[in-house]
Motif scaffolding. Structure first.
Motif, PDB file in Angstrom:
ATOM      1  N   ALA A 159     -11.634 -17.325  30.927  1.00  0.00           N
ATOM      2  CA  ALA A 159     -10.171 -17.445  30.838  1.00  0.00           C
ATOM      3  C   ALA A 159      -9.724 -17.142  29.418  1.00  0.00           C
ATOM      4  O   ALA A 159     -10.552 -17.041  28.500  1.00  0.00           O
ATOM      5  CB  ALA A 159      -9.736 -18.858  31.237  1.00  0.00           C
ATOM      6  N   LEU A 171      -2.505 -10.956  32.360  1.00  0.00           N
ATOM      7  CA  LEU A 171      -3.500 -11.306  33.382  1.00  0.00           C
ATOM      8  C   LEU A 171      -3.595 -10.206  34.440  1.00  0.00           C
ATOM      9  O   LEU A 171      -4.695  -9.828  34.860  1.00  0.00           O
ATOM     10  CB  LEU A 171      -3.132 -12.649  34.028  1.00  0.00           C
ATOM     11  CG  LEU A 171      -4.036 -13.144  35.154  1.00  0.00           C
ATOM     12  CD1 LEU A 171      -5.467 -13.328  34.663  1.00  0.00           C
ATOM     13  CD2 LEU A 171      -3.516 -14.467  35.715  1.00  0.00           C
ATOM     14  N   SER A 177      -7.022  -8.147  35.202  1.00  0.00           N
ATOM     15  CA  SER A 177      -7.591  -8.146  36.549  1.00  0.00           C
ATOM     16  C   SER A 177      -7.743  -6.723  37.057  1.00  0.00           C
ATOM     17  O   SER A 177      -8.677  -6.418  37.785  1.00  0.00           O
ATOM     18  CB  SER A 177      -6.715  -8.943  37.512  1.00  0.00           C
ATOM     19  OG  SER A 177      -6.438 -10.202  36.970  1.00  0.00           O
ATOM     20  N   ARG A 188     -13.331 -12.381  38.111  1.00  0.00           N
ATOM     21  CA  ARG A 188     -12.163 -13.240  38.085  1.00  0.00           C
ATOM     22  C   ARG A 188     -11.893 -13.724  36.673  1.00  0.00           C
ATOM     23  O   ARG A 188     -12.787 -14.150  35.959  1.00  0.00           O
ATOM     24  CB  ARG A 188     -12.414 -14.441  38.985  1.00  0.00           C
ATOM     25  CG  ARG A 188     -11.177 -15.244  39.182  1.00  0.00           C
ATOM     26  CD  ARG A 188     -11.308 -16.140  40.388  1.00  0.00           C
ATOM     27  NE  ARG A 188      -9.993 -16.592  40.795  1.00  0.00           N
ATOM     28  CZ  ARG A 188      -9.794 -17.679  41.523  1.00  0.00           C
ATOM     29  NH1 ARG A 188     -10.821 -18.405  41.909  1.00  0.00           N
ATOM     30  NH2 ARG A 188      -8.584 -18.030  41.856  1.00  0.00           N
ATOM     31  N   ARG A 201      -8.894 -15.974  34.280  1.00  0.00           N
ATOM     32  CA  ARG A 201      -7.728 -16.859  34.379  1.00  0.00           C
ATOM     33  C   ARG A 201      -6.960 -16.877  33.069  1.00  0.00           C
ATOM     34  O   ARG A 201      -7.486 -16.502  32.030  1.00  0.00           O
ATOM     35  CB  ARG A 201      -8.195 -18.277  34.698  1.00  0.00           C
ATOM     36  CG  ARG A 201      -8.703 -18.410  36.117  1.00  0.00           C
ATOM     37  CD  ARG A 201      -9.173 -19.825  36.357  1.00  0.00           C
ATOM     38  NE  ARG A 201      -9.203 -20.092  37.796  1.00  0.00           N
ATOM     39  CZ  ARG A 201      -9.772 -21.155  38.348  1.00  0.00           C
ATOM     40  NH1 ARG A 201     -10.364 -22.055  37.583  1.00  0.00           N
ATOM     41  NH2 ARG A 201      -9.740 -21.335  39.640  1.00  0.00           N
ATOM     42  N   ASN A 236      -4.611 -19.622  30.667  1.00  0.00           N
ATOM     43  CA  ASN A 236      -4.110 -20.978  30.435  1.00  0.00           C
ATOM     44  C   ASN A 236      -2.862 -20.894  29.560  1.00  0.00           C
ATOM     45  O   ASN A 236      -2.898 -20.252  28.514  1.00  0.00           O
ATOM     46  CB  ASN A 236      -5.158 -21.819  29.696  1.00  0.00           C
ATOM     47  CG  ASN A 236      -6.296 -22.262  30.600  1.00  0.00           C
ATOM     48  OD1 ASN A 236      -6.640 -21.585  31.562  1.00  0.00           O
ATOM     49  ND2 ASN A 236      -6.881 -23.403  30.271  1.00  0.00           N
ATOM     50  N   ASP A 293      -4.987 -18.390  39.538  1.00  0.00           N
ATOM     51  CA  ASP A 293      -5.581 -17.945  38.276  1.00  0.00           C
ATOM     52  C   ASP A 293      -4.758 -18.385  37.073  1.00  0.00           C
ATOM     53  O   ASP A 293      -5.060 -18.018  35.939  1.00  0.00           O
ATOM     54  CB  ASP A 293      -5.733 -16.420  38.269  1.00  0.00           C
ATOM     55  CG  ASP A 293      -6.790 -15.964  39.277  1.00  0.00           C
ATOM     56  OD1 ASP A 293      -7.618 -16.803  39.678  1.00  0.00           O
ATOM     57  OD2 ASP A 293      -6.765 -14.787  39.656  1.00  0.00           O
ATOM     58  N   VAL A 294      -3.699 -19.142  37.317  1.00  0.00           N
ATOM     59  CA  VAL A 294      -2.854 -19.636  36.234  1.00  0.00           C
ATOM     60  C   VAL A 294      -3.067 -21.139  36.073  1.00  0.00           C
ATOM     61  O   VAL A 294      -2.982 -21.889  37.043  1.00  0.00           O
ATOM     62  CB  VAL A 294      -1.363 -19.344  36.508  1.00  0.00           C
ATOM     63  CG1 VAL A 294      -0.483 -19.913  35.397  1.00  0.00           C
ATOM     64  CG2 VAL A 294      -1.130 -17.841  36.669  1.00  0.00           C
ATOM     65  N   CYS A 295      -3.371 -21.553  34.857  1.00  0.00           N
ATOM     66  CA  CYS A 295      -3.583 -22.973  34.567  1.00  0.00           C
ATOM     67  C   CYS A 295      -2.574 -23.411  33.509  1.00  0.00           C
ATOM     68  O   CYS A 295      -2.432 -22.767  32.473  1.00  0.00           O
ATOM     69  CB  CYS A 295      -5.010 -23.183  34.061  1.00  0.00           C
ATOM     70  SG  CYS A 295      -5.380 -24.882  33.616  1.00  0.00           S
ATOM     71  N   HIS A 311      -3.139 -24.472  38.593  1.00  0.00           N
ATOM     72  CA  HIS A 311      -4.007 -25.551  38.140  1.00  0.00           C
ATOM     73  C   HIS A 311      -3.411 -26.222  36.910  1.00  0.00           C
ATOM     74  O   HIS A 311      -2.574 -25.639  36.222  1.00  0.00           O
ATOM     75  CB  HIS A 311      -5.403 -25.011  37.825  1.00  0.00           C
ATOM     76  CG  HIS A 311      -6.122 -24.536  39.042  1.00  0.00           C
ATOM     77  ND1 HIS A 311      -6.147 -23.218  39.423  1.00  0.00           N
ATOM     78  CD2 HIS A 311      -6.812 -25.220  39.986  1.00  0.00           C
ATOM     79  CE1 HIS A 311      -6.833 -23.105  40.553  1.00  0.00           C
ATOM     80  NE2 HIS A 311      -7.241 -24.294  40.924  1.00  0.00           N
TER      81      HIS A 311
END
Ligand code: C2E
Ligand code: CA
Ligand code: CA
Ligand code: CA
Length: 277
Positions: A56, A101, A105, A111, A113, A115, A145-147, A173
């Protein structure tokens, strides 16, 4: 000036009064900074501590003031929170992060992510969940995929819980940032839908030399394990720290040992070329 009595120290201490004038100037300059194109986002890799694979990036905001040059986030974020400017600024950071992102990707099958830090002030906005979801959905990235990184704060409000629940059920998340530095850490875990803990760098800094810091990190990992949460160690600066953290069972880390925060182009290149540090 110091011996004139408590009330006068602020007035007569040159350094202190300059500092507060500075803050006043900066506060009003912040309002135009978004339109003035003075912000940029840097992306610091978060890695698997064993393989050094990038899992990430954390989005970190930068402000270059046209006259004063770079202003540290620890200075301007609190000002943006006081004025409410953090709300549009925070939306902008999420928008930029989702755009990057999507780009990462597109360049790799793996994968990745992102944050994004969320201020407690943003969390209190009534339409926060809908506005953030709009941004994520418009960008086309997988919400999973977004925290969002949240910090502990002392108040508990129903709308905060509700926004968090809406965002969580849409797939986003949550990470609890600076874990262990606030008195309400454990209580927070009871009512906020947390997926990840970020061990504050004040503990990581001592993990190789201090029994206390090592003990605290071990305890954080035990809590995470029993609640099935992931753990990211922040501020990893040395190989010794990385080795001790791995020994303790910490899966992920972030810090200058692995990489400083990168420009969007450098982050994209890292992902396309090697994907590990
Ligand atoms: P944070 O969320 O705890 O971010 C981690 C900070 O640690 C970053 O500072 C990062 O540059 C720094 N750091 C990373 N690795 C190392 C290391 O190995 N050693 C040391 N000493 N420091 C390291 P930064 O970028 O100055 O940001 C400071 C704080 O400002 C952040 O702390 C966060 O609370 C806030 N912030 C930054 N960007 C945003 C944003 O977009 N929104 C909000 N609400 N807050 C933000
Ligand atoms: Ca953070
Ligand atoms: Ca942190
Ligand atoms: Ca911090």
């Amino acid at each position: 000036a110091k011996d004139r009595g408590l009330g006068l120290i602020e007035v007569f201490d040159d350094a202190a009064s300059h500092r507060s004038l500075d803050r006043l100037g900066l506060r009003s300059d912040l309002l135009g900074a978004l339109e003035g194109d003075q912000f940029a986002v840097r992306y610091q890799p978060i890695c698997d501590l064993g393989s050094r694979q990038v899992v990430a990036f954390e989005a970190l905001l930068r402000w270059t003031h046209p006259q004063r040059g770079p202003v540290p986030p620890d200075v301007f974020i609190p000002l943006a929170e006081e004025t409410g400017a953090i709300v549009p600024i925070g939306h902008w950071v999420l928008e930029q992060s989702c755009r990057e992102l999507a780009r990462w990707s597109g360049r790799t099958g793996k994968r990745i992510r992102v944050n994004v830090n969320l201020s407690p002030v943003q969390l209190q906005q009534p339409h926060l969940a809908r506005e953030l979801l709009d941004i994520v959905q418009r960008s086309g990235v997988d919400p999973g995929d977004v925290c969002l990184e949240v910090t502990e704060h002392s108040y508990l409000r129903d709308d905060v819980t509700e926004s968090a629940a809406v965002l969580r059920s849409a797939g986003l998340h949550f990470a609890l940032d600076d874990f262990g530095t606030s008195y309400s850490s454990l209580n927070y875990l009871k009512w906020f839908p947390i997926d990840l803990l970020k061990v504050d760098r004040s503990f990581v800094g001592g993990v190789a030399v201090s029994d206390t810091d090592r003990g605290i990190v071990r305890a954080v990992l035990a809590i995470a394990d029993s609640l099935r949460l992931g753990v990211i160690a922040e501020g990893v600066e040395t190989e010794e720290q990385r080795a001790v953290l791995m020994d303790l069972g910490c899966a992920w880390g972030q810090g200058n040992l692995l990489s400083i925060p990168l420009t969007p182009d450098d982050a994209a290149e890292l992902i396309a070329d090697r994907h590990s540090l």
